[in-house]
Design an enzyme around this catalytic site. Structure first.
Site, PDB file in Angstrom:
ATOM      1  N   LYS A   1      51.523 -32.247  28.338  1.00 10.52           N
ATOM      2  CA  LYS A   1      50.409 -31.675  28.899  1.00 10.52           C
ATOM      3  C   LYS A   1      49.245 -31.276  27.876  1.00 10.52           C
ATOM      4  O   LYS A   1      49.495 -30.970  26.895  1.00 10.52           O
ATOM      5  CB  LYS A   1      50.690 -30.158  29.678  1.00 10.52           C
TER       6      LYS A   1
ATOM      7  N   TYR B   1      49.264 -22.957  31.110  1.00  7.86           N
ATOM      8  CA  TYR B   1      50.645 -22.460  31.873  1.00  7.86           C
ATOM      9  C   TYR B   1      50.374 -21.189  32.687  1.00  7.86           C
ATOM     10  O   TYR B   1      51.403 -21.077  33.515  1.00  7.86           O
ATOM     11  CB  TYR B   1      51.306 -21.712  30.427  1.00  7.86           C
TER      12      TYR B   1
END
Ligand code: NAD
Length: 369
Positions: free
Chosen positions: A133, A217
Site C-alpha cells: 500500500k 490506514y
C-alpha cells in the site's frame, strides 16, 4: 511531452504487453505442486524487518528469490535466507523471473511510484502480484495494474495487513453486526513524526504526503468498518511549508467521509503528530482500538450497556504478516479473489484523489458509485 504523459505512456505500453505474456492459470498450476514461492522486490526497511522474517511463520508461502538494485544486499540477504545466486535478480534483469518456475508471485515493497511499473512487469512475466500500500500513486495507475493482471491471468493483492489481524477482524464483525448499536460515527487517526531526507517526502516517489503513507490506514479502516464506499468527502490540509520536510508533500490532512447509510467518518492523517487508533461510535456505546493498525500490541475496549470492558483475544497461531502472505496462495489454489484485491487498492486511491481535490478546492467532493 510532460513527465506525467510519458509516465502514462510507459505504464500503458507495459499493461498492453502483459496481455501477450502468459497463459491464464499458468502461475496457478505451478503453485499447486509445492509451497508457494515469493520473490521479494526491494530490500528496504519493511521488506527486511517485517516481511522476510515472517515467511518462517507461514503455512503455504516461502521466500524463494530476491530482487534488488544493490548487489551487497543481494549477497547479504541471499546468504541469510539461503537464496541461491540463480534466484537473485537486479531491476535490470527482473524479467528473467519469467524463466524461474520456483517463483509463483512477486511481493513489491518499493517506493510508491514504482508499484505500477513492477506490478505490470511481473504480470507480463506470468507471476501473481502482492503489492504494498498505497497500491500506486493514482487511480489511473491502479486501473492499469488491474487490467494487466487480468489479461495475464494472474492475481493481484494489496498488502493491507490489518485485514489479517484478529482485533481488526473482530472490530469489523462487531461494527457491521451493530454489537454496540448501529454505527453513527467513526473516528480514525493515524500519524507519526516523519524523519527528513527520505523518498516519502518527495512527491515524485511517494505521490503525496502523510495521506499516501499513514492516513490511508484511517481511510481504509473507515471503509472496512462500514463495508461501504464513501459518497462525499471534505478535507482540510494544514502544512507548514517552511518546514523543509514538507516542500513537496502535505503534513496533516483531516477529512470527513460520508457513507450511504448515514455513517460519517472523521479522519486524521499526520506527519507531525503520533496517532494510531479508531473508534466506532453508536448512540449508546463504542468499540475502541488503540493502537489499531500497528505491527503488534492492538488494545481493544468496548463500551456497551453503560459498562466499559477490555476485550482480549488469544495470540493467533499466525501473525498478520504470515496470514497475509498465506492468503495469496490460498486464493490461487481456491480460485478466489483476495479479500484485498486490486479493486480494494483502487477504491482507496479514488477516495484519496477526492480528498486531495477537496482540500485544494476547499469544497465538498462527491464520489459517484
Ligand atoms: P524503504 O525506503 O525502507 O525501502 C524502499 C526500497 O526500495 C529500498 O530498498 C530502496 O533501495 C529501494 N529502491 C529502489 N529504487 C529506489 C529509488 N529510486 N528510490 C528509493 N528507493 C528505491 O521503504 P519501506 O518503508 O520499506 O517502504 C516500501 C513500501 O512498503 C512503500 O510502498 C510503503 O508504503 C510500504 N510499507 C508498508 C508497510 C505496512 O505496514 N504495510 C510498512 C512500511 C512500508
Amino acid at each position: 511531452m510532460s513527465k506525467g504523459t510519458h509516465r502514462r505512456d510507459v505504464i500503458g505500453r507495459l499493461a498492453a504487453g502483459a496481455a501477450l505474456a502468459c497463459l491464464p492459470g499458468m502461475a496457478g498450476a505451478q503453485a499447486r505442486k509445492r509451497p508457494f514461492g515469493y520473490a521479494v522486490v526491494g530490500l528496504g526497511s519493511y521488506a527486511t524487518r517485517q516481511i522476510m522474517p515472517n515467511f518462517k511463520n507461514c503455512d503455504h508461502a516461502r521466500l524463494v528469490a530476491l530482487v534488488s538494485g544493490t548487489p551487497e544486499k543481494l549477497d547479504r540477504y541471499g546468504a541469510e535466507y539461503n537464496i541461491p545466486k540463480t534466484h537473485r535478480y537486479s531491476y535490470a534483469n527482473f524479467e528473467r523471473i519469467r524463466d524461474n518456475p520456483d517463483i509463483d508471485a512477486v511481493y513489491i515493497i518499493l517506493p510508491n511510484s514504482m508499484h505500477a511499473e513492477y506490478t505490470i512487469r511481473a504480470a507480463r512475466a506470468g507471476k501473481h502480484v502482492m503489492c504494498e500500500k498505497p497500491m500506486a500513486v493514482s487511480a489511473a495507475e491502479c486501473e492499469a495494474m488491474i487490467a494487466a493482471c487480468k489479461r495475464a491471468g494472474t492475481k493481484l493483492m494489496i498488502g493491507y495487513r490489518s485485514r489479517f489481524e484478529p482485533y481488526n477482524q473482530l472490530a469489523i464483525e462487531l461494527a457491521r453486526g451493530a454489537h454496540v448499536g448501529r454505527t453513527r460515527l467513526i473516528t480514525a487517526e493515524h500519524g507519526f513524526n516523519a524523519q527528513p531526507n527520505q523518498w516519502r517526502l518527495d512527491r515524485r516517489m511517494s505521490g503525496g504526503g502523510s495521506l499516501m503513507d499513514i492516513g490511508i490506514y484511517s481511510l481504509n479502516a473507515a471503509r472496512y468498518l462500514t463495508g461501504e464506499e464513501p459518497i462525499e468527502v471534505s478535507a482540510v490540509e494544514a502544512t507548514d511549508r517552511s518546514d523543509p520536510r514538507f516542500r513537496t508533500v502535505e503534513d496533516r490532512i483531516s477529512f470527513l467521509l460520508r457513507f450511504p447509510s448515514g455513517i460519517e467518518a472523521n479522519c486524521v492523517s499526520s506527519y507531525s503528530s503520533g496517532h494510531n487508533g479508531y473508534r466506532v461510535v453508536s448512540a449508546d456505546g463504542w468499540i475502541d482500538l488503540e493502537p489499531a493498525t500497528s505491527y503488534e500490541g492492538q488494545t481493544m475496549r468496548i463500551r456497551k450497556d453503560g459498562v466499559t470492558m477490555p476485550r482480549v483475544l488469544p495470540a493467533p497461531r499466525r501473525n498478520q504478516f504470515a496470514a497475509q502472505l498465506d492468503h495469496l496462495p490460498e486464493c490461487v489454489r481456491a480460485g478466489k479473489e483476495p479479500i484485498v484485491s486490486g479493486e480494494e487498492g483502487l477504491a482507496d486511491l479514488r477516495v484519496i484523489e477526492a480528498i486531495y481535490r477537496s482540500a485544494r478546492e476547499r469544497r465538498h467532493v462527491s464520489l459517484s458509485a
